[in-house]
Write a protein that holds these residues in place. Sequence first.
Motif, PDB file in Angstrom:
ATOM      1  N   UNK A   1      -7.831 -47.343 -59.148  1.00 23.65           N
ATOM      2  CA  UNK A   1      -7.973 -46.192 -58.321  1.00 23.65           C
ATOM      3  C   UNK A   1      -8.689 -46.410 -56.954  1.00 23.65           C
ATOM      4  N   UNK A   2      -9.854 -47.181 -57.343  1.00 24.04           N
ATOM      5  CA  UNK A   2     -10.872 -47.419 -56.403  1.00 24.04           C
ATOM      6  C   UNK A   2     -10.438 -48.327 -55.382  1.00 24.04           C
ATOM      7  N   UNK A   3      -9.846 -49.300 -55.799  1.00 27.15           N
ATOM      8  CA  UNK A   3      -9.206 -50.389 -54.786  1.00 27.15           C
ATOM      9  C   UNK A   3      -8.065 -49.781 -53.978  1.00 27.15           C
ATOM     10  N   UNK A   4      -7.217 -48.736 -54.615  1.00 29.38           N
ATOM     11  CA  UNK A   4      -6.182 -48.208 -53.759  1.00 29.38           C
ATOM     12  C   UNK A   4      -6.823 -47.296 -52.866  1.00 29.38           C
ATOM     13  N   UNK A   5      -7.959 -46.180 -53.100  1.00 27.42           N
ATOM     14  CA  UNK A   5      -8.585 -45.582 -52.343  1.00 27.42           C
ATOM     15  C   UNK A   5      -9.186 -46.130 -50.963  1.00 27.42           C
ATOM     16  N   UNK A   6      -9.759 -47.447 -51.351  1.00 30.33           N
ATOM     17  CA  UNK A   6     -10.320 -48.276 -50.405  1.00 30.33           C
ATOM     18  C   UNK A   6      -9.132 -48.649 -49.167  1.00 30.33           C
ATOM     19  N   UNK A   7      -8.009 -49.195 -49.822  1.00 29.94           N
ATOM     20  CA  UNK A   7      -6.975 -49.374 -48.691  1.00 29.94           C
ATOM     21  C   UNK A   7      -6.621 -48.146 -48.090  1.00 29.94           C
ATOM     22  N   UNK A   8      -6.654 -47.132 -48.727  1.00 27.49           N
ATOM     23  CA  UNK A   8      -6.241 -45.753 -48.013  1.00 27.49           C
ATOM     24  C   UNK A   8      -7.294 -45.757 -46.677  1.00 27.49           C
ATOM     25  N   UNK A   9      -8.536 -45.681 -47.185  1.00 28.57           N
ATOM     26  CA  UNK A   9      -9.443 -45.514 -46.262  1.00 28.57           C
ATOM     27  C   UNK A   9      -9.301 -46.540 -45.070  1.00 28.57           C
ATOM     28  N   UNK A  10      -9.170 -47.716 -45.427  1.00 21.62           N
ATOM     29  CA  UNK A  10      -8.924 -48.666 -44.328  1.00 21.62           C
ATOM     30  C   UNK A  10      -7.876 -48.277 -43.197  1.00 21.62           C
ATOM     31  N   UNK A  11      -6.756 -47.812 -43.886  1.00 20.17           N
ATOM     32  CA  UNK A  11      -5.589 -47.587 -43.035  1.00 20.17           C
ATOM     33  C   UNK A  11      -5.977 -46.331 -42.255  1.00 20.17           C
ATOM     34  N   UNK A  12      -6.729 -45.269 -42.775  1.00 21.22           N
ATOM     35  CA  UNK A  12      -6.915 -44.099 -41.999  1.00 21.22           C
ATOM     36  C   UNK A  12      -7.839 -44.543 -40.806  1.00 21.22           C
ATOM     37  N   UNK A  13      -8.847 -45.464 -41.196  1.00 21.52           N
ATOM     38  CA  UNK A  13      -9.784 -45.920 -39.850  1.00 21.52           C
ATOM     39  C   UNK A  13      -8.896 -46.717 -39.062  1.00 21.52           C
ATOM     40  N   UNK A  14      -8.150 -47.492 -39.664  1.00 21.75           N
ATOM     41  CA  UNK A  14      -7.071 -48.278 -38.386  1.00 21.75           C
ATOM     42  C   UNK A  14      -6.301 -47.401 -37.608  1.00 21.75           C
ATOM     43  N   UNK A  15      -6.062 -46.198 -38.249  1.00 23.67           N
ATOM     44  CA  UNK A  15      -4.918 -45.419 -37.515  1.00 23.67           C
ATOM     45  C   UNK A  15      -5.709 -44.582 -36.476  1.00 23.67           C
ATOM     46  N   UNK A  16      -7.155 -44.209 -36.985  1.00 24.51           N
ATOM     47  CA  UNK A  16      -8.143 -43.537 -35.845  1.00 24.51           C
ATOM     48  C   UNK A  16      -8.844 -44.741 -34.828  1.00 24.51           C
ATOM     49  N   UNK A  17      -8.628 -45.912 -34.936  1.00 23.90           N
ATOM     50  CA  UNK A  17      -9.096 -46.930 -34.101  1.00 23.90           C
ATOM     51  C   UNK A  17     -10.389 -47.409 -34.297  1.00 23.90           C
ATOM     52  N   UNK A  18     -11.180 -47.039 -35.450  1.00 24.11           N
ATOM     53  CA  UNK A  18     -12.432 -47.152 -35.732  1.00 24.11           C
ATOM     54  C   UNK A  18     -12.728 -48.376 -36.845  1.00 24.11           C
ATOM     55  N   UNK A  19     -11.663 -48.825 -37.307  1.00 22.37           N
ATOM     56  CA  UNK A  19     -11.736 -50.055 -38.208  1.00 22.37           C
ATOM     57  C   UNK A  19     -12.195 -51.264 -37.698  1.00 22.37           C
ATOM     58  N   UNK A  20     -13.692 -51.334 -37.537  1.00 19.99           N
ATOM     59  CA  UNK A  20     -14.295 -52.461 -36.926  1.00 19.99           C
ATOM     60  C   UNK A  20     -15.269 -52.981 -37.661  1.00 19.99           C
ATOM     61  N   UNK A  21     -15.287 -52.560 -39.003  1.00 18.89           N
ATOM     62  CA  UNK A  21     -16.520 -52.887 -40.233  1.00 18.89           C
ATOM     63  C   UNK A  21     -16.625 -54.324 -40.397  1.00 18.89           C
TER      64      UNK A  21
ATOM     65  N   UNK B   1      -8.055 -58.825 -50.310  1.00 18.96           N
ATOM     66  CA  UNK B   1      -7.376 -59.394 -49.142  1.00 18.96           C
ATOM     67  C   UNK B   1      -8.151 -58.803 -47.629  1.00 18.96           C
ATOM     68  N   UNK B   2      -9.285 -58.099 -48.096  1.00 14.66           N
ATOM     69  CA  UNK B   2     -10.145 -57.602 -46.771  1.00 14.66           C
ATOM     70  C   UNK B   2     -10.709 -58.548 -46.106  1.00 14.66           C
ATOM     71  N   UNK B   3     -10.995 -59.659 -46.708  1.00 16.32           N
ATOM     72  CA  UNK B   3     -11.916 -60.583 -45.886  1.00 16.32           C
ATOM     73  C   UNK B   3     -13.191 -60.372 -45.423  1.00 16.32           C
ATOM     74  N   UNK B   4     -13.675 -59.501 -46.103  1.00 15.84           N
ATOM     75  CA  UNK B   4     -15.237 -58.856 -45.971  1.00 15.84           C
ATOM     76  C   UNK B   4     -16.270 -59.879 -46.580  1.00 15.84           C
ATOM     77  N   UNK B   5     -17.409 -60.050 -46.007  1.00 13.23           N
ATOM     78  CA  UNK B   5     -18.173 -60.928 -46.756  1.00 13.23           C
ATOM     79  C   UNK B   5     -19.288 -60.182 -47.762  1.00 13.23           C
ATOM     80  N   UNK B   6     -19.718 -60.517 -48.771  1.00  9.41           N
ATOM     81  CA  UNK B   6     -20.639 -59.977 -49.618  1.00  9.41           C
ATOM     82  C   UNK B   6     -21.891 -60.715 -49.369  1.00  9.41           C
ATOM     83  N   UNK B   7     -22.720 -60.148 -48.385  1.00 13.38           N
ATOM     84  CA  UNK B   7     -23.716 -60.818 -47.912  1.00 13.38           C
ATOM     85  C   UNK B   7     -24.940 -61.272 -48.892  1.00 13.38           C
TER      86      UNK B   7
ATOM     87  N   UNK C   1     -17.842 -48.079 -45.603  1.00 16.92           N
ATOM     88  CA  UNK C   1     -16.971 -47.835 -44.634  1.00 16.92           C
ATOM     89  C   UNK C   1     -17.827 -46.561 -43.710  1.00 16.92           C
ATOM     90  N   UNK C   2     -17.270 -46.475 -42.301  1.00 15.73           N
ATOM     91  CA  UNK C   2     -17.775 -45.320 -41.403  1.00 15.73           C
ATOM     92  C   UNK C   2     -17.434 -44.099 -42.228  1.00 15.73           C
TER      93      UNK C   2
END
Length: 324
Positions: free
Chosen positions: A82-102, A177-183, A254-255
Amino acid sequence: MGELSVTSQEGRPEATPSPIVDEAAPTANARQNAGWQGGGPARLRSLRSPRRPRIWFEILLIAASYWVYSLVRNAVPEQKAEALHNADRIWSVETYLGIAVEQTVNHAVNSVTWLIVSMNYYYATLHFIVTVCVLVWLFHRHPGRYAAARLALFATTAVALLGYYLYPLAPPRLMNGGHFIDTVLVHQTWGSMASGNFKNMSNQYAAMPSMHIGWSLWCGLTIFALAYAPWARILGLLYPAVTLLVIVSTANHFWLDALGGMTCLAFGYALSYAWYGSLPHHLPKRVPLPRGKSRPAGLSAGTPIRTQRPATDAAARNSSPSGV
């Protein structure tokens, strides 16, 4: 009884009131005692009035509260799917809003090693250090505002726990598949309780809301509202702004997680305002001394106070045949 019989110029006896105690005082005291014994408005006003904080109580309260917060936060079931599904949903919302620059921010800052390593340590330490320092500063310099500010912080944290339970969310660095870096893992630094050697000690799917933002914004607003030095007020405003950049650069939030932290803080301030009738920075800086300590020297709590005018007392004594 309690009256002095004197003789007027016409020879008629005349009664004068006793100059010892004001008769209205027992009635007022009775009303006050009734309010306390019945748990009435007087008792409620006392509970809602800021009190002088006690250092030993505050240390125990903060330690116990953080222990409970960590226990509850980590006891929330790690609902990975569920947590991964919610993350995909948050990313989709931010992409729609044009703020998915994380992701862009994460990769750009990670390319500067000294900067991202500094951010890792910033994320792991200042979250706690600055918050505790602001609490200590309030305790010593603004004791009258301390309780209200502390209530806002505690209420913010409490409602965040509800968010962790109702909305499990994976951070960007754990997205599929987010291609984020765990620093933290890449640079092998001690920078997150949810990565590396500490990943089994903390709930990794409690990213919404971000208490890094909730706490840092509480610190920043408190410093800005109460500090006198302009440089301190500027630093107060910069602290939550830099924290926002850090949580995104390290791919821990996320933002919209930050927006969730701001919403929790708004609830905390609303609760504090409802209880104390004012925002913390509008309350008196110092807590007034108890009434018993403000009495004149040599006057005990049970000593009656004369309320008659001196002229009345003198006239009664001059009219008395015995001169008493």
